[in-house]
Design an enzyme around this catalytic site. Structure first.
Site, PDB file in Angstrom:
ATOM      1  N   GLN A 110       0.823  -1.213   0.000  1.00  0.00           N
ATOM      2  CA  GLN A 110       0.000   0.000   0.000  1.00  0.00           C
ATOM      3  C   GLN A 110       0.860   1.267   0.000  1.00  0.00           C
ATOM      4  O   GLN A 110       0.471   2.283  -0.584  1.00  0.00           O
ATOM      5  CB  GLN A 110      -0.917  -0.025   1.227  1.00  0.00           C
ATOM      6  CG  GLN A 110      -2.064   0.954   1.173  1.00  0.00           C
ATOM      7  CD  GLN A 110      -3.239   0.443   0.343  1.00  0.00           C
ATOM      8  OE1 GLN A 110      -3.605  -0.721   0.435  1.00  0.00           O
ATOM      9  NE2 GLN A 110      -3.826   1.312  -0.466  1.00  0.00           N
ATOM     10  N   LYS A 125      -2.847  -0.758   6.621  1.00  0.00           N
ATOM     11  CA  LYS A 125      -3.825  -1.799   6.279  1.00  0.00           C
ATOM     12  C   LYS A 125      -4.317  -2.405   7.588  1.00  0.00           C
ATOM     13  O   LYS A 125      -3.620  -2.363   8.599  1.00  0.00           O
ATOM     14  CB  LYS A 125      -3.156  -2.887   5.428  1.00  0.00           C
ATOM     15  CG  LYS A 125      -4.126  -3.755   4.666  1.00  0.00           C
ATOM     16  CD  LYS A 125      -4.601  -3.113   3.366  1.00  0.00           C
ATOM     17  CE  LYS A 125      -5.768  -3.869   2.774  1.00  0.00           C
ATOM     18  NZ  LYS A 125      -6.118  -3.383   1.441  1.00  0.00           N
ATOM     19  N   GLY A 164     -12.503   0.015   2.630  1.00  0.00           N
ATOM     20  CA  GLY A 164     -12.909  -1.385   2.519  1.00  0.00           C
ATOM     21  C   GLY A 164     -11.855  -2.253   1.860  1.00  0.00           C
ATOM     22  O   GLY A 164     -10.840  -1.768   1.362  1.00  0.00           O
ATOM     23  N   ASP A 165     -12.085  -3.533   1.882  1.00  0.00           N
ATOM     24  CA  ASP A 165     -11.264  -4.534   1.185  1.00  0.00           C
ATOM     25  C   ASP A 165     -12.126  -5.798   1.175  1.00  0.00           C
ATOM     26  O   ASP A 165     -13.359  -5.707   1.331  1.00  0.00           O
ATOM     27  CB  ASP A 165      -9.924  -4.740   1.907  1.00  0.00           C
ATOM     28  CG  ASP A 165      -8.923  -5.564   1.097  1.00  0.00           C
ATOM     29  OD1 ASP A 165      -8.266  -5.007   0.208  1.00  0.00           O
ATOM     30  OD2 ASP A 165      -8.804  -6.794   1.326  1.00  0.00           O
ATOM     31  N   THR A 208     -11.920   0.833  -8.368  1.00  0.00           N
ATOM     32  CA  THR A 208     -10.789  -0.094  -8.498  1.00  0.00           C
ATOM     33  C   THR A 208     -10.899  -0.887  -9.800  1.00  0.00           C
ATOM     34  O   THR A 208      -9.928  -1.006 -10.557  1.00  0.00           O
ATOM     35  CB  THR A 208     -10.708  -1.034  -7.283  1.00  0.00           C
ATOM     36  OG1 THR A 208     -10.733  -0.240  -6.098  1.00  0.00           O
ATOM     37  CG2 THR A 208      -9.433  -1.853  -7.314  1.00  0.00           C
ATOM     38  N   ASN A 239     -16.373  -6.689  -5.403  1.00  0.00           N
ATOM     39  CA  ASN A 239     -16.370  -5.293  -5.832  1.00  0.00           C
ATOM     40  C   ASN A 239     -15.431  -5.048  -7.005  1.00  0.00           C
ATOM     41  O   ASN A 239     -15.828  -4.461  -8.015  1.00  0.00           O
ATOM     42  CB  ASN A 239     -15.993  -4.408  -4.629  1.00  0.00           C
ATOM     43  CG  ASN A 239     -15.826  -2.966  -5.029  1.00  0.00           C
ATOM     44  OD1 ASN A 239     -14.718  -2.487  -5.201  1.00  0.00           O
ATOM     45  ND2 ASN A 239     -16.930  -2.268  -5.233  1.00  0.00           N
ATOM     46  N   SER A 376     -10.442   7.093  -3.215  1.00  0.00           N
ATOM     47  CA  SER A 376     -10.618   7.336  -1.778  1.00  0.00           C
ATOM     48  C   SER A 376      -9.990   8.673  -1.399  1.00  0.00           C
ATOM     49  O   SER A 376     -10.545   9.432  -0.598  1.00  0.00           O
ATOM     50  CB  SER A 376      -9.947   6.229  -0.964  1.00  0.00           C
ATOM     51  OG  SER A 376     -10.808   5.115  -0.847  1.00  0.00           O
TER      52      SER A 376
END
Ligand code: NDP
Length: 444
Positions: A110, A125, A164-165, A208, A239, A376
């Site tokens: 990240q 994360k 989110g993830d 994404t 997603n 984001s």
């Protein structure tokens, strides 16, 4: 022993039993060899050692009570990895496989992903080994509230902004945000991926997946080609997968297969996304249902077989290590030309090597899936400016950001003698900005 090898050896010694973290660090640091060769001052400042050591790791208990009155205890994590270029930013993952190794690999990736977006966001994360599957609405809400009852004290709009993830979508962000607001008594942009009625951004849900396809499109364009008429395989049906498939279809590609964690569907006529959305987003059901509802479609138990399907473009969008060496070789044998990673680290080191040896255009996750976190950051900008941009405005910015990332990683690869190696290019382009900021801020 060379600097990079020494740092990797020490990392493995200090962090045994963290295979995913080792894998991500190996990929990144190997790509940075030409950079540290050019910058001997980095070794003096122990820059790589500091880069692979999180600034802070928070592990906490998450107790919650199910509908039957039974108490459960899960483990929560937040790894605040690097804040050199901005507040920590990165998603929360709720999945039974979550452990410290997985959260650290995601956090390390990240840092570079966020840097690549060109926006001022550091890397973090988090998540939990909680499994949302099969839980009632009330159970999900109580779990999210308990999770935030500890997490709130470690995050903030200028300090750490989760999103989110896997397993954390709009519903979970809503419950997490509600609890944060209740405890802190402030309505601020402390989480992204929020609903549109309480501070979210248009196009964040799609970002994404759309961003991934925009990047593959850049790679196609650079080779005088396009998505039109291409056969595409997308793994996952969450997603990222759904919106990658949607954008690829809108550009004229045919998406023929998708999966969930039980098995995959094949639809030679092209996957009907409205059916996938109904099953996965509305009913929260299993993808197997698709074959029962769509004439001519097939369902196959197990995920791995999806990579035997011939395609021009493969978009792994589910989870880490989906494509190993064997799957990569099969894809190559069947004619794949482009691989864009929508998931984080979906390809093993051996799989990447097999693609690159065969001349496949391989677009690594930290660049290819950066559209989510970039949007984001656009949500954060809208929150703090009390603004609300149209879908078209956000989508245009997203497209611009993806094109920039492609250009920067391509340039970095050329500049450091690795033309066409986007793994090296993304690692180098992302790292240089973080390294400069860390050097400027002294030994901290
Ligand atoms: P979702 O939870 O929405 O969807 C995940 C999908 O992958 C589901 O179809 C799920 O199947 C499948 N899946 C999860 N674990 C496994 C597994 N072990 N084996 C096979 N299939 C699995 O997650 P997202 O779409 O948000 O995330 C997918 C990937 O993209 C992750 O790697 C994430 O880190 C990455 N990513 C996500 C971003 C975002 O904005 N959401 C941003 C950048 C990266 P099932 O339905 O059966 O659980």
């Amino acid at each position: 022993m060379q600097y990079v090898e020494r740092v990797l050896e020490e990392l493995k010694r200090k962090n045994p039993n963290e295979p995913e973290f080792h894998q991500a660090a190996t990929e990144i640091l190997n790509g940075l060899k030409p950079v540290v060769a050019k910058h001997p001052e980095y070794e003096n400042a122990a820059l790589l050692e500091r880069f692979v050591e999180p600034e802070r790791v928070i592990i906490f208990r998450v107790p919650w009570v199910d509908d039957g009155g039974k108490t459960h205890v899960n483990r929560g994590y937040r790894v605040q990895f690097n804040s050199a270029i901005g507040p920590y930013k990165g998603g929360l993952r709720f999945h039974p496989s979550v452990n410290l190794s997985i959260i650290k690999f995601l956090g390390l990736e990240q840092i570079l992903k966020n840097s690549l977006t060109g926006l001022p966001i550091g890397g973090g994360k988090g998540g939990s080994d909680f499994d949302p599957k099969g839980k009632s609405e009330g159970e999900i809400m109580r779990f999210c509230q308990s999770f935030m009852t500890e997490l709130y004290r470690h995050i903030g709009q200028d300090n750490d902004v989760p999103a989110g993830d896997i397993g954390v979508g709009g519903r979970e962000i809503g419950y997490l945000f509600g609890q944060y607001k209740r405890i802190c008594n402030e309505h601020v942009g402390v989480l992204t991926g929020r609903g549109l009625s309480y501070g979210g951004s248009l196009a964040r849900t799609e970002a994404t997946g759309y961003g991934l396809v925009y990047m593959v499109e850049e790679a196609l364009k650079a080779r005088g080609d396009g998505f039109c008429g291409k056969t595409v395989v997308v793994s996952g049906s969450g997603n990222v997968a759904i919106y990658a498939a949607e954008k690829a279809q809108s550009l004229g590609a045919k998406v023929v297969a998708m999966y969930d964690s039980n098995g995959f569907i094949y639809d030679g006529a092209g996957v009907k996304l409205e059916v996938i959305k109904q099953i996965k987003e509305v009913e929260r059901g299993r993808i197997k249902e698709y074959a029962a509802r769509v004439k001519g479609a097939e369902y196959h138990e197990g995920c791995a077989g999806i990579w035997n399907i011939p395609c021009d473009v493969a978009l792994p969008c589910a989870t880490q290590n989906e494509i190993g060496e064997e799957a990569a070789r099969t894809l190559v044998k069947n004619g794949v030309k482009y691989v864009g990673e929508g998931a984080n680290m979906p390809t093993t080191l051996e799989g990447i090597a097999a693609f690159q040896r065969a001349g496949v255009v391989f677009l690594p996750a930290k660049a290819a899936n950066a559209g989510g976190v970039a949007t984001s950051a656009l949500e954060m900008a809208q929150s703090s400016g009390r603004m609300f941009w149209s879908f078209e405005e956000v989508d245009a910015k997203l497209k611009g950001i993806m094109a920039n990332i492609y250009r920067n990683m391509d340039l970095a690869a050329r500049e450091y003698g690795a033309e066409g190696d986007y793994v090296a290019g993304a690692n180098i382009a992302g790292f240089l900005k973080v390294a400069e900021a860390m050097m400027a801020q002294g030994i901290v």
